[in-house]
Scaffold this motif. Structure first.
Motif, mmCIF file in Angstrom:
data_model
loop_
_atom_site.group_PDB
_atom_site.id
_atom_site.type_symbol
_atom_site.label_atom_id
_atom_site.label_comp_id
_atom_site.label_asym_id
_atom_site.label_seq_id
_atom_site.Cartn_x
_atom_site.Cartn_y
_atom_site.Cartn_z
ATOM 1 N N ALA A 66 -1.647 -13.442 -10.422
ATOM 2 C CA ALA A 66 -0.341 -12.768 -10.469
ATOM 3 C C ALA A 66 -0.390 -11.453 -9.692
ATOM 4 C CB ALA A 66 0.070 -12.514 -11.918
ATOM 5 N N VAL A 67 -1.474 -10.719 -9.885
ATOM 6 C CA VAL A 67 -1.622 -9.445 -9.182
ATOM 7 C C VAL A 67 -1.645 -9.682 -7.677
ATOM 8 C CG1 VAL A 67 -3.197 -7.537 -8.718
ATOM 9 C CG2 VAL A 67 -2.779 -8.254 -11.070
ATOM 10 N N ARG A 82 -7.236 -1.671 2.542
ATOM 11 C CA ARG A 82 -7.675 -0.752 1.482
ATOM 12 C C ARG A 82 -7.040 -1.089 0.141
ATOM 13 N NH1 ARG A 82 -10.435 4.623 2.649
ATOM 14 N NH2 ARG A 82 -10.923 4.426 4.865
ATOM 15 N N THR A 83 -5.756 -1.422 0.188
ATOM 16 C CA THR A 83 -5.074 -1.749 -1.060
ATOM 17 C C THR A 83 -5.675 -3.004 -1.681
ATOM 18 O OG1 THR A 83 -3.028 -0.823 -0.150
ATOM 19 C CG2 THR A 83 -2.847 -2.159 -2.134
ATOM 20 N N THR A 134 -4.837 -1.024 7.934
ATOM 21 C CA THR A 134 -5.550 -0.115 7.031
ATOM 22 C C THR A 134 -4.958 -0.154 5.636
ATOM 23 O OG1 THR A 134 -5.993 1.354 8.894
ATOM 24 C CG2 THR A 134 -6.269 2.275 6.682
ATOM 25 N N LEU A 135 -3.633 -0.062 5.594
ATOM 26 C CA LEU A 135 -2.941 -0.071 4.307
ATOM 27 C C LEU A 135 -3.265 -1.312 3.499
ATOM 28 C CD1 LEU A 135 -0.764 0.831 2.267
ATOM 29 C CD2 LEU A 135 0.956 -0.163 3.785
ATOM 30 N N SER A 163 6.661 -6.340 2.693
ATOM 31 C CA SER A 163 7.413 -5.138 3.049
ATOM 32 C C SER A 163 6.660 -4.309 4.079
ATOM 33 C CB SER A 163 7.747 -4.318 1.796
ATOM 34 O OG SER A 163 6.571 -3.980 1.107
ATOM 35 N N ALA A 164 5.337 -4.351 4.017
ATOM 36 C CA ALA A 164 4.567 -3.639 5.043
ATOM 37 C C ALA A 164 4.799 -4.276 6.409
ATOM 38 C CB ALA A 164 3.084 -3.663 4.687
ATOM 39 N N ARG A 189 7.446 -5.787 7.314
ATOM 40 C CA ARG A 189 8.782 -5.375 7.756
ATOM 41 C C ARG A 189 8.739 -3.996 8.396
ATOM 42 N NH1 ARG A 189 13.109 -8.602 5.822
ATOM 43 N NH2 ARG A 189 12.529 -9.800 3.986
ATOM 44 N N GLU A 190 7.993 -3.090 7.787
ATOM 45 C CA GLU A 190 7.897 -1.737 8.357
ATOM 46 C C GLU A 190 7.285 -1.794 9.755
ATOM 47 O OE1 GLU A 190 8.842 1.288 7.087
ATOM 48 O OE2 GLU A 190 9.664 0.411 5.243
ATOM 49 N N ARG A 198 -0.275 -12.110 -6.136
ATOM 50 C CA ARG A 198 1.076 -12.480 -5.697
ATOM 51 C C ARG A 198 1.914 -11.238 -5.463
ATOM 52 N NH1 ARG A 198 0.633 -16.847 -9.210
ATOM 53 N NH2 ARG A 198 1.588 -15.688 -10.909
ATOM 54 N N THR A 199 1.788 -10.260 -6.339
ATOM 55 C CA THR A 199 2.519 -9.013 -6.097
ATOM 56 C C THR A 199 2.037 -8.364 -4.808
ATOM 57 O OG1 THR A 199 1.006 -7.546 -7.288
ATOM 58 C CG2 THR A 199 2.703 -8.647 -8.585
ATOM 59 N N TYR A 200 0.760 -8.553 -4.519
ATOM 60 C CA TYR A 200 0.221 -8.047 -3.256
ATOM 61 C C TYR A 200 0.952 -8.680 -2.078
ATOM 62 C CZ TYR A 200 -3.094 -7.234 0.547
ATOM 63 O OH TYR A 200 -3.666 -6.891 1.737
ATOM 64 N N GLY A 214 4.002 -9.324 -1.999
ATOM 65 C CA GLY A 214 5.213 -8.527 -1.853
ATOM 66 C C GLY A 214 4.960 -7.275 -1.042
ATOM 67 N N LEU A 215 3.850 -6.630 -1.340
ATOM 68 C CA LEU A 215 3.468 -5.451 -0.562
ATOM 69 C C LEU A 215 3.268 -5.827 0.905
ATOM 70 C CD1 LEU A 215 2.464 -2.430 -0.559
ATOM 71 C CD2 LEU A 215 0.169 -3.396 -0.765
#
Lengths: 203, 203
Positions: A154-155, A187-188, A183-184, A165-166, A168-169, A157-159, A161-162
DNA sequence: ATATCTATTGACGTATCGCCAATAAACCGC
DNA sequence: GCGGTTTATTGGCGATACGTCAATAGATAT
């Protein structure tokens, strides 16, 4: 007697379906679902509108077929599981492969995520969830974690999502470079697996 | 002579608009955009369809009005900036407030994010971006960081993506509890600000 | 009462989708 | 080659939804 000129070419199922899908793939990634008419697809394919329904039933089913195919292709570009790598290198590789896939299929991926009624259409949710889960499983396989739990999944899967959106940026609003996003995400991911997920597990 | 029975009640603009919006708010959160007909909204409001266009122009503008209002409300439920708190406490507070807001407005928030052609509609993107930015600014204010850069802002926006998908795991698929999501978001936020964002900055 | 304002209706035109009977292109046996 | 069969393809019908606009009729002021 002159040979009568055929009014249309008759193709067999696979060929015609693929022909329609080729047009649909392109159009659905260019415009939002509601702005794409079956008439337009038919026109560009050079056929009558009814034929689309003959093969795909409804417009929505055609769209779902397109999404399914594209997702399958994303999954097909699977990363070769590198062996004998340090943990950090594996993470780096993971992220690199993800970003490559994202860059290659960005428009289609976003088209699926931005599709009409995303959260409401069970079928669409199922497709995207399936791909997300597959991605998570592949990460787990690559990372060789001992005992992946449901919570960890689950965790991760939320990643996703990150990661979305990353991406997209990076690709849409262009406020981050690819290197920065790399990098983002790297590291995350490390932080999530080594520290945060265990903490969540204990909660 | 009997007084002629009025065929309809005539209301003034504000009252009628609010009446229509009340119905639209509910319906748009229950069904995907395309499955909501102006006829249905009119019927439930007890008016003719034309009146909706008289006040809101098109169906899409009505929808955008609904989203704008809801978003404004989310922003209105602003967290009181707590003073004299440790860094961890501030983060905890931040996450708590976010989750409260999410729980209260989940259906509408997801309705906006799941709206048709999300990435294609500039107006819709603008609205959501505005709210995201506002949220980020509030976080920055609460966290009292020295010199927030554009990069940091971008990173925090991607954090919004993580928060969204985590919220989905909690409220929609129910694979994580609120406590777990809280831990996940709080720890990740700390890691992002203290370690990851600086690293991204250097990339 | 009468006139004015504008909220509200009701109908029209257009676009799109889903369905289905009729058609005709290709293939097969002879 | 030729008639018969298959089924890909067409073309039109009906339903639904949206946007527009002139006509209508509540309400309010004179």
């Amino acid at each position: 007697m002159a040979t009568p000129v055929p009014r249309y070419r008759r193709l067999d199922r696979d060929e015609r379906q693929e022909q329609i899908l080729a047009v649909a793939r392109r159009v659905f990634t260019e415009l939002p679902y509601a702005d794409v008419s079956t008439a337009a697809i038919a026109r560009e394919t050079g056929i009558q509108r009814g034929l689309i329904h003959y093969y795909f039933g409804t417009k929505r089913e055609l769209f779902l077929t397109v999404v399914r195919d594209l997702m399958a292709q994303v999954a097909y570009d699977a990363p070769p599981i590198g062996d004998e790598l340090s943990s950090d290198e594996v993470v780096d590789l993971c992220v690199t492969l993800f970003l490559d896939a994202a860059e290659a299929n960005a428009s289609t991926w976003f088209a699926a995520l931005d599709a009409e009624g995303f959260g409401h259409d069970p079928e669409l949710v199922k497709i995207v969830t399936k791909i997300r889960d597959a991605t998570v499983e592949r990460m787990l396989a690559v990372l060789r974690l001992p005992a992946p739990t449901g919570t960890l999944r689950a965790v991760l899967r939320t990643y996703s999502g990150l990661a979305d959106s990353a991406t997209r940026e990076w690709l849409q609003t262009k406020t981050l470079t690819r290197t920065q996003v790399h990098t983002l995400l790297a590291r995350t991911l490390v932080a999530l697996i080594t520290e945060i997920a265990p903490a969540v597990e204990r909660s």
